[in-house]
Design a protein around this motif. Structure first.
Motif, PDB file in Angstrom:
ATOM      1  N   MET A  94       0.846  -1.167   0.000  1.00 55.28           N
ATOM      2  CA  MET A  94       0.000   0.000   0.000  1.00 55.28           C
ATOM      3  C   MET A  94       0.893   1.231   0.000  1.00 55.28           C
ATOM      4  SD  MET A  94      -2.904   0.955   2.764  1.00 55.28           S
ATOM      5  CE  MET A  94      -4.437   0.529   2.048  1.00 55.28           C
ATOM      6  N   PHE A  95       0.520   2.261  -0.768  1.00 56.40           N
ATOM      7  CA  PHE A  95       1.311   3.483  -0.788  1.00 56.40           C
ATOM      8  C   PHE A  95       0.372   4.692  -0.773  1.00 56.40           C
ATOM      9  CE2 PHE A  95       0.407   2.358  -5.129  1.00 56.40           C
ATOM     10  CZ  PHE A  95       0.111   3.558  -5.734  1.00 56.40           C
ATOM     11  N   PHE A  96       0.895   5.834  -0.405  1.00 66.02           N
ATOM     12  CA  PHE A  96       0.130   7.070  -0.318  1.00 66.02           C
ATOM     13  C   PHE A  96       0.792   8.130  -1.171  1.00 66.02           C
ATOM     14  CE2 PHE A  96      -0.598   4.792   3.623  1.00 66.02           C
ATOM     15  CZ  PHE A  96      -1.979   4.814   3.693  1.00 66.02           C
ATOM     16  N   ILE A  97      -0.034   8.959  -1.783  1.00 65.46           N
ATOM     17  CA  ILE A  97       0.482  10.065  -2.592  1.00 65.46           C
ATOM     18  C   ILE A  97       0.283  11.340  -1.780  1.00 65.46           C
ATOM     19  CG2 ILE A  97       0.220  11.372  -4.719  1.00 65.46           C
ATOM     20  CD1 ILE A  97      -0.884   8.816  -5.989  1.00 65.46           C
ATOM     21  N   ALA A  98       1.344  12.096  -1.613  1.00 64.79           N
ATOM     22  CA  ALA A  98       1.270  13.353  -0.866  1.00 64.79           C
ATOM     23  C   ALA A  98       0.898  14.483  -1.824  1.00 64.79           C
ATOM     24  CB  ALA A  98       2.598  13.647  -0.185  1.00 64.79           C
ATOM     25  N   TYR A  99      -0.078  15.275  -1.441  1.00 62.49           N
ATOM     26  CA  TYR A  99      -0.498  16.419  -2.238  1.00 62.49           C
ATOM     27  C   TYR A  99      -0.054  17.702  -1.551  1.00 62.49           C
ATOM     28  CZ  TYR A  99      -3.524  13.272  -4.825  1.00 62.49           C
ATOM     29  OH  TYR A  99      -3.994  12.266  -5.600  1.00 62.49           O
ATOM     30  N   SER A 100       0.393  18.628  -2.319  1.00 65.36           N
ATOM     31  CA  SER A 100       0.798  19.917  -1.779  1.00 65.36           C
ATOM     32  C   SER A 100      -0.421  20.833  -1.714  1.00 65.36           C
ATOM     33  CB  SER A 100       1.874  20.554  -2.661  1.00 65.36           C
ATOM     34  OG  SER A 100       2.140  21.859  -2.220  1.00 65.36           O
ATOM     35  N   LEU A 101      -0.639  21.432  -0.582  1.00 64.50           N
ATOM     36  CA  LEU A 101      -1.761  22.364  -0.409  1.00 64.50           C
ATOM     37  C   LEU A 101      -1.258  23.798  -0.338  1.00 64.50           C
ATOM     38  CD1 LEU A 101      -3.857  20.348   2.193  1.00 64.50           C
ATOM     39  CD2 LEU A 101      -4.156  20.481  -0.267  1.00 64.50           C
ATOM     40  N   GLN A 102      -0.160  24.061  -1.033  1.00 66.75           N
ATOM     41  CA  GLN A 102       0.458  25.379  -0.993  1.00 66.75           C
ATOM     42  C   GLN A 102      -0.259  26.403  -1.868  1.00 66.75           C
ATOM     43  OE1 GLN A 102       2.873  26.174   1.063  1.00 66.75           O
ATOM     44  NE2 GLN A 102       2.838  24.099   1.863  1.00 66.75           N
ATOM     45  N   ALA A 103      -1.084  25.975  -2.802  1.00 69.61           N
ATOM     46  CA  ALA A 103      -1.758  26.910  -3.701  1.00 69.61           C
ATOM     47  C   ALA A 103      -2.691  27.812  -2.914  1.00 69.61           C
ATOM     48  CB  ALA A 103      -2.541  26.144  -4.760  1.00 69.61           C
ATOM     49  N   GLN A 104      -2.691  29.067  -3.242  1.00 64.72           N
ATOM     50  CA  GLN A 104      -3.541  30.046  -2.570  1.00 64.72           C
ATOM     51  C   GLN A 104      -4.802  30.261  -3.397  1.00 64.72           C
ATOM     52  OE1 GLN A 104      -2.405  32.908  -0.224  1.00 64.72           O
ATOM     53  NE2 GLN A 104      -0.691  31.744   0.541  1.00 64.72           N
ATOM     54  N   VAL A 105      -5.930  30.298  -2.735  1.00 61.05           N
ATOM     55  CA  VAL A 105      -7.207  30.541  -3.402  1.00 61.05           C
ATOM     56  C   VAL A 105      -7.602  31.984  -3.143  1.00 61.05           C
ATOM     57  CG1 VAL A 105      -9.628  29.914  -3.512  1.00 61.05           C
ATOM     58  CG2 VAL A 105      -7.903  28.156  -3.098  1.00 61.05           C
ATOM     59  N   ARG A 106      -7.984  32.675  -4.194  1.00 63.51           N
ATOM     60  CA  ARG A 106      -8.389  34.071  -4.063  1.00 63.51           C
ATOM     61  C   ARG A 106      -9.768  34.240  -4.690  1.00 63.51           C
ATOM     62  NH1 ARG A 106      -4.672  38.808  -6.143  1.00 63.51           N
ATOM     63  NH2 ARG A 106      -3.611  38.229  -4.228  1.00 63.51           N
ATOM     64  N   PHE A 107     -10.677  34.833  -3.946  1.00 66.67           N
ATOM     65  CA  PHE A 107     -12.010  35.129  -4.442  1.00 66.67           C
ATOM     66  C   PHE A 107     -12.110  36.621  -4.709  1.00 66.67           C
ATOM     67  CE2 PHE A 107     -12.545  31.285  -1.945  1.00 66.67           C
ATOM     68  CZ  PHE A 107     -13.265  30.490  -2.820  1.00 66.67           C
ATOM     69  N   THR A 108     -12.767  36.986  -5.798  1.00 68.05           N
ATOM     70  CA  THR A 108     -12.951  38.389  -6.159  1.00 68.05           C
ATOM     71  C   THR A 108     -14.437  38.660  -6.315  1.00 68.05           C
ATOM     72  OG1 THR A 108     -10.840  38.369  -7.334  1.00 68.05           O
ATOM     73  CG2 THR A 108     -12.350  40.171  -7.828  1.00 68.05           C
ATOM     74  N   ASP A 109     -14.934  39.699  -5.652  1.00 73.49           N
ATOM     75  CA  ASP A 109     -16.347  40.074  -5.736  1.00 73.49           C
ATOM     76  C   ASP A 109     -16.588  40.789  -7.065  1.00 73.49           C
ATOM     77  OD1 ASP A 109     -18.924  41.002  -5.481  1.00 73.49           O
ATOM     78  OD2 ASP A 109     -18.606  42.000  -3.568  1.00 73.49           O
ATOM     79  N   VAL A 110     -17.342  40.146  -7.969  1.00 76.71           N
ATOM     80  CA  VAL A 110     -17.616  40.719  -9.286  1.00 76.71           C
ATOM     81  C   VAL A 110     -19.111  40.971  -9.488  1.00 76.71           C
ATOM     82  CG1 VAL A 110     -15.566  39.713 -10.371  1.00 76.71           C
ATOM     83  CG2 VAL A 110     -17.716  38.449 -10.369  1.00 76.71           C
ATOM     84  N   THR A 111     -19.875  41.015  -8.406  1.00 81.33           N
ATOM     85  CA  THR A 111     -21.330  41.152  -8.542  1.00 81.33           C
ATOM     86  C   THR A 111     -21.719  42.421  -9.282  1.00 81.33           C
ATOM     87  OG1 THR A 111     -21.421  42.082  -6.312  1.00 81.33           O
ATOM     88  CG2 THR A 111     -21.935  39.755  -6.539  1.00 81.33           C
ATOM     89  N   ASP A 112     -21.091  43.550  -8.976  1.00 76.63           N
ATOM     90  CA  ASP A 112     -21.410  44.794  -9.685  1.00 76.63           C
ATOM     91  C   ASP A 112     -20.958  44.731 -11.137  1.00 76.63           C
ATOM     92  OD1 ASP A 112     -22.551  45.923  -7.427  1.00 76.63           O
ATOM     93  OD2 ASP A 112     -20.672  46.885  -6.789  1.00 76.63           O
TER      94      ASP A 112
END
Length: 83
Positions: free
Chosen positions: A1-19
């Protein structure tokens, strides 16, 4: 059995575009003060492709005037935003 490590370094950015895109939905819950169960619920929204063009469209669900809600405002409506 083996495991794959995932990097969670990516940054998520939300932008308010409602207007920018013209979303002007305002939810009305019809709050009367009588403590109806419906008054405690929030607004609803569905993301779906209603016209099969492969783009998500938005359908916002609104409330309504409940007994005891005193207003002369017109009844609120649901709104569909076509992408």
């Amino acid at each position: 059995m083996f495991f794959i490590a995932y990097s969670l370094q990516a940054q998520v950015r939300f932008t308010d575009v409602t207007d920018l895109v013209g979303l002007e939905f305002v939810h009305l819950d019809g709050r009367s003060g009588c403590k109806y169960f419906m008054e405690t619920l929030g607004a609803g929204v569905a993301f779906f492709d209603y016209n099969n063009d492969s783009y998500a469209d938005l359908y916002f669900v609104n409330g309504s005037h409940l007994p005891g809600y005193l207003t002369t405002d017109p009844l609120p409506t649901n709104q569909l935003y076509h992408n």
